[in-house]
Design a protein around this motif. Sequence first.
Motif, short mmCIF file in Angstrom:
data_model
loop_
_atom_site.label_atom_id
_atom_site.label_comp_id
_atom_site.label_asym_id
_atom_site.label_seq_id
_atom_site.Cartn_x
_atom_site.Cartn_y
_atom_site.Cartn_z
N VAL A 225 -5.88 -1.20 4.65
CA VAL A 225 -4.98 -0.87 3.55
C VAL A 225 -3.69 -1.66 3.71
N ARG A 226 -3.25 -2.25 2.64
CA ARG A 226 -1.99 -3.01 2.67
C ARG A 226 -0.87 -2.11 3.16
N THR A 246 -6.99 -4.37 1.00
CA THR A 246 -6.57 -3.93 -0.33
C THR A 246 -5.33 -4.68 -0.80
N SER A 248 -3.27 -2.99 -2.86
CA SER A 248 -2.30 -1.90 -3.06
C SER A 248 -2.06 -1.16 -1.74
N GLY A 253 -4.18 2.26 -2.38
CA GLY A 253 -5.04 1.36 -1.62
C GLY A 253 -6.22 2.07 -0.99
N GLU A 256 -8.73 2.26 -3.70
CA GLU A 256 -9.21 0.90 -3.95
C GLU A 256 -10.24 0.47 -2.91
#
Length: 266
Positions: A225-226, A246, A248, A253, A256
Amino acid sequence: MPPPDLMVVTDLDGTLLDHHDYSFDAALPLLDRLRADGVPVVFCSSKTVAEITALQERTGLVGSPFVAENGAVVVGHDGRALTGPADGGLERLLAALDDLRGALDLHCETFSTVTDEIVATWTGLDVQAAADARRREASEVLLWRSEDDDRAGEFRAGLTAAGLDLVRGGRFWHVLPAGCDKGAAVRTLVADHERRTGNTPRTIGLGDGPNDTALLDAVDLAVVVRGHGPAPGPLADDRPERVHRTTSPAPQGWTEGLTHFLGNDR
């Protein structure tokens, strides 16, 4: 429908929970569908047992397996402790950490040596939640100071000699017994699932920080995840068909990344 014996293992802060305000509203629709489909959603975090069980109540996941304190505490689906603190282990860890801080004249601070109110200011939690964050059973949280950077190598070596590991999270560093990490915790939970059901679960793991690297290496499919700080990695198997990064941050995220592997029918 999800594949049979799917298990989702997720970090919390910065992965499921927003880095700034700890919200998770954007992930709730998918979280609810996974729960309705009977998919285990395993919280795997640096948070304490008290923090995780409180979050399980808020998300409807009471009784689900979970991993606390970066893998130092692993609880199975029926509440059984699969991995837990050794008797006197936390006291020995804190004593070793205190000795090293004194010997190296370090300025770092720890959760156990400050008040709930101070931890609340460090974390953005309310005071009661900060008190839960301080209720540690097997590890300690460290706020590192940049003026100690020249002694970081000596500090890590001293911890290793004492049988301890140092891992970096999103905001803090964590000191815990050697050999306890999120990857080992995932393998413990998978083995327990196999013993109970006779089946090997397909695992999807999600994380955003360096202390999630072992988790992401231990699962079949990984979501990075970002985040707002250092990312996990390098991963042992970084093939794009296995790892999705990701665009987001959390909590968007989280949805996503899972949707990428499960499809839009989720």
